[in-house]
Design a protein around this motif. Structure first.
Motif, PDB file in Angstrom:
ATOM      1  N   ARG A 245      53.735 -36.809  -2.592  1.00 51.51           N
ATOM      2  CA  ARG A 245      53.390 -37.671  -1.474  1.00 51.51           C
ATOM      3  C   ARG A 245      54.477 -37.566  -0.388  1.00 51.51           C
ATOM      4  O   ARG A 245      55.661 -37.483  -0.705  1.00 51.51           O
ATOM      5  CB  ARG A 245      53.299 -39.111  -1.961  1.00 51.51           C
ATOM      6  CG  ARG A 245      52.556 -40.010  -1.024  1.00 51.51           C
ATOM      7  CD  ARG A 245      52.158 -41.285  -1.734  1.00 51.51           C
ATOM      8  NE  ARG A 245      53.273 -42.194  -1.819  1.00 51.51           N
ATOM      9  CZ  ARG A 245      53.621 -43.037  -0.837  1.00 51.51           C
ATOM     10  NH1 ARG A 245      52.937 -43.072   0.288  1.00 51.51           N
ATOM     11  NH2 ARG A 245      54.638 -43.842  -0.984  1.00 51.51           N
ATOM     12  N   LEU A 246      54.057 -37.540   0.874  1.00 49.79           N
ATOM     13  CA  LEU A 246      54.939 -37.399   2.027  1.00 49.79           C
ATOM     14  C   LEU A 246      55.699 -36.062   2.021  1.00 49.79           C
ATOM     15  O   LEU A 246      56.779 -35.942   2.585  1.00 49.79           O
ATOM     16  CB  LEU A 246      55.929 -38.583   2.119  1.00 49.79           C
ATOM     17  CG  LEU A 246      55.263 -39.952   2.299  1.00 49.79           C
ATOM     18  CD1 LEU A 246      56.293 -41.081   2.153  1.00 49.79           C
ATOM     19  CD2 LEU A 246      54.581 -40.052   3.660  1.00 49.79           C
ATOM     20  N   ILE A 273      45.681 -33.256   2.063  1.00 48.72           N
ATOM     21  CA  ILE A 273      46.651 -33.444   3.139  1.00 48.72           C
ATOM     22  C   ILE A 273      46.741 -34.912   3.542  1.00 48.72           C
ATOM     23  O   ILE A 273      47.817 -35.420   3.839  1.00 48.72           O
ATOM     24  CB  ILE A 273      46.287 -32.533   4.336  1.00 48.72           C
ATOM     25  CG1 ILE A 273      46.523 -31.072   3.924  1.00 48.72           C
ATOM     26  CG2 ILE A 273      47.086 -32.893   5.575  1.00 48.72           C
ATOM     27  CD1 ILE A 273      46.111 -30.058   4.963  1.00 48.72           C
ATOM     28  N   VAL A 274      45.598 -35.617   3.488  1.00 50.29           N
ATOM     29  CA  VAL A 274      45.627 -37.063   3.757  1.00 50.29           C
ATOM     30  C   VAL A 274      46.099 -37.838   2.538  1.00 50.29           C
ATOM     31  O   VAL A 274      46.966 -38.713   2.637  1.00 50.29           O
ATOM     32  CB  VAL A 274      44.233 -37.574   4.177  1.00 50.29           C
ATOM     33  CG1 VAL A 274      44.247 -39.090   4.305  1.00 50.29           C
ATOM     34  CG2 VAL A 274      43.804 -36.949   5.485  1.00 50.29           C
ATOM     35  N   LEU A 275      45.540 -37.520   1.373  1.00 49.69           N
ATOM     36  CA  LEU A 275      45.863 -38.314   0.173  1.00 49.69           C
ATOM     37  C   LEU A 275      47.357 -38.314  -0.088  1.00 49.69           C
ATOM     38  O   LEU A 275      47.904 -39.299  -0.578  1.00 49.69           O
ATOM     39  CB  LEU A 275      45.124 -37.748  -1.042  1.00 49.69           C
ATOM     40  CG  LEU A 275      43.622 -38.042  -1.094  1.00 49.69           C
ATOM     41  CD1 LEU A 275      42.958 -37.227  -2.194  1.00 49.69           C
ATOM     42  CD2 LEU A 275      43.376 -39.531  -1.324  1.00 49.69           C
ATOM     43  N   ASN A 276      48.021 -37.208   0.210  1.00 55.58           N
ATOM     44  CA  ASN A 276      49.464 -37.135  -0.026  1.00 55.58           C
ATOM     45  C   ASN A 276      50.276 -37.196   1.257  1.00 55.58           C
ATOM     46  O   ASN A 276      51.490 -36.989   1.227  1.00 55.58           O
ATOM     47  CB  ASN A 276      49.800 -35.867  -0.824  1.00 55.58           C
ATOM     48  CG  ASN A 276      49.376 -36.004  -2.269  1.00 55.58           C
ATOM     49  OD1 ASN A 276      49.546 -37.060  -2.865  1.00 55.58           O
ATOM     50  ND2 ASN A 276      48.788 -34.964  -2.824  1.00 55.58           N
ATOM     51  N   SER A 277      49.630 -37.461   2.374  1.00 53.86           N
ATOM     52  CA  SER A 277      50.333 -37.569   3.663  1.00 53.86           C
ATOM     53  C   SER A 277      51.259 -36.375   3.884  1.00 53.86           C
ATOM     54  O   SER A 277      52.454 -36.529   4.124  1.00 53.86           O
ATOM     55  CB  SER A 277      51.124 -38.877   3.753  1.00 53.86           C
ATOM     56  OG  SER A 277      50.266 -39.984   3.638  1.00 53.86           O
ATOM     57  N   LEU A 278      50.681 -35.196   3.795  1.00 50.90           N
ATOM     58  CA  LEU A 278      51.475 -33.970   3.938  1.00 50.90           C
ATOM     59  C   LEU A 278      51.635 -33.577   5.405  1.00 50.90           C
ATOM     60  O   LEU A 278      50.766 -33.853   6.226  1.00 50.90           O
ATOM     61  CB  LEU A 278      50.801 -32.813   3.198  1.00 50.90           C
ATOM     62  CG  LEU A 278      50.571 -32.991   1.707  1.00 50.90           C
ATOM     63  CD1 LEU A 278      50.015 -31.698   1.107  1.00 50.90           C
ATOM     64  CD2 LEU A 278      51.862 -33.398   1.003  1.00 50.90           C
TER      65      LEU A 278
END
Lengths: 348, 348
Positions: A245-246, A273-278
């Protein structure tokens, strides 16, 4: 204005007559002799001593993909180079000064004073070739990527691709100095050993020996916080779903696709990309000049105190340029660190 | 501690018994009656009035893809909801206060005081349902995406996908208020007209009518500076190679793949990301709570001065939940703005 010494009549330079539409071939570059013009005000004549051979040069040669960075056809190929000023028509740049220009792949060049850096400003008391390694584009690219683009923190898990290369070998060491756990990838078993034993990576793997998912799962079972990517290709595709995450991906090159049709990126599900805020961020080090002074200060201190090495491999002579360029594009090539061409200045 | 009024004996709630492995079907959600427990200290009993129906709920229902955001199986489905406190065992949250919780898709819920926001703090004097639209997740997601993630500047060219949706309709307006040139995409001709005529987009196109490269080339011949993406899919793939230098993609969702196997991302040549120094960044608005006060202040001012509208469509009754969820996942659905379920509080 200062003038001195014997003036060479001709320069020898590697020319690209046509942008490439397929893989680089040995005769795509042509060595040309060219009469040197008289200096205009604000110009200096430079005798090159070291030239950096950079995989990204191949991208600039590509008709379809180079875009705004394309080399002009029929002109000498630009490369970062360290040279000595032989003749000067520029205030503040005396004869004998060492300078860095983008006028490599030639022995002599006429440079504008506003398009060069003074080597002493970059390297201080260290040898001048550092201006092409740890205190030049490779070091600045690694430092900016980890510090500005990826904001690497102590205790994080960092993956570095091409970890035995000119940029990657510095990213491994900077990652370690920042307190990260560093995993490197390279294309031979020898390099894998070198990355851990000499550069201080916590672990490394040979990307030719297995597909990249397996070593990543083994060496980073809890995932990656930062991926310093200069290869693209299958390793980037394997890293995306393994980011925590991030997570941040600093992407400064995609050498795996430079000498082919490009390096594709295939992510099965962009929801990762959203679920882990990449964050996936491409960058070019020249766009970050404002922070170079701070980067150089830290890099110089590390070098002076022996915490950082500036790995490089030197080949001799202007004639070796085409083979050197092919070498940096070849997966599993044997050179380590930055590849530099040292110039045969005896050429008449 | 305050207690008051008649206490309902049972709550009615939509339950997901099993995470999904295929597309959502009408009977995947089950309406259940459940006896309400007595309040513990720090808890309040809330009667829900408005519930937000959010495409991202579908992602949380997905066994393979939801990851850390997965809904617990056999429990009521969480959704952002505005309700009124009926009974309170929490200091500072009196009976009659309006609150926002993540306890929607049910009529009554027991909420912890530390896991709710007070509606008045969000909306001020405006109607409470704004806490689910312009002054709730949709508005904050659009504001954070354009301001923090993409750093949108006046004069830039902005593309907004799902521009008639709950988040997109606000992103279009915020983009315009920031001085950008705004292009919207939507799935029906009616919505395309609405985006330009009512929301103030400079242009818009129907993504069902042609593949997305053609309208992008026509409407943004010089490329895109910012793409506010909440769809993923073919429009994201078409946008990447059309981003200008230093372009930013703020990616807050990929609804095009939520009810299928996911939305793939296929970039032909990742070198585009370096050559143009692109940033692709996923984010979740809850990770940016520190900046919500500044966002809410600006959004409230725009609303109060009539510069911003909070588009939404209301359907009535707890029974309408499954169809409403299917509707937000359906390309070309006819509702505009945020879809809200208004609760039939007459249910015994």
């Amino acid at each position: 204005m200062t003038r001195t010494g014997e003036r060479p009549v001709v320069a020898h330079e590697w020319v690209l007559d046509r942008l490439l539409e397929g893989p680089l071939r040995p005769d795509d570059l042509r060595l040309r002799a060219r009469e040197l013009p008289a200096l205009q005000p604000g110009e200096v004549l430079v005798r090159n001593e070291f030239m950096a051979v950079d995989p990204a040069m191949r991208l600039r040669m590509d008709r379809r993909r180079a875009g705004r960075l394309a080399y002009p056809e029929g002109e000498a190929v630009g490369a970062k180079a360290v040279g000595t000023v032989q003749e000067s028509a520029a205030d503040g740049i005396p004869v004998g000064a060492r300078v860095v220009t983008f006028l490599g792949f030639r022995d002599f060049a006429v440079a504008r004073a506003d398009a060069l850096d003074v080597v002493d400003d970059l390297v201080g008391d260290l040898p001048p070739e550092n201006a092409l390694t740890a205190l030049g584009n490779p070091g600045l690219t690694a430092w900016v990527g980890l510090t500005v683009i990826a904001d690497l923190q102590a205790g994080e898990t960092l993956l570095v691709s091409s970890a035995a290369g000119g940029i990657g070998s510095l990213a491994v060491q900077i990652g370690r100095l920042r307190g990260a756990r560093v995993i490197g990838s390279a294309g031979t078993e020898d390099k894998v050993r070198w990355i851990t034993e000499e550069l201080g990576a916590d672990s490394a793997f040979d990307y030719h020996a297995e597909s990249p998912g397996a070593p990543l799962d083994r060496l980073a079972p809890d995932g990656l916080d930062v991926y310093f990517d200069n290869t693209g290709g299958p390793l980037l595709e394997a890293a995306v779903p393994r980011m925590r995450r991030l997570g941040r991906i600093a992407h400064c090159g995609s050498v795996s696709g430079y000498d082919g049709g490009g390096s594709p990126l295939r992510i099965d599900d962009v929801a990762q990309i959203v679920l882990n805020s990449l964050t996936l961020r491409g960058y070019i080090v020249d766009e970050h000049r404002a922070i170079w002074p701070r980067a150089l200060e830290e890099l110089r201190t590390w070098l002076a105190e022996g915490h950082l090495r500036a790995p490089h491999t030197v080949v001799d002579g202007l004639d070796s340029v085409p083979e050197a360029l092919a070498d940096v594009l070849r997966p599993g090539a044997t050179h380590r660190g930055k590849l530099l061409v040292r110039l045969d200045v005896a050429r008449p």
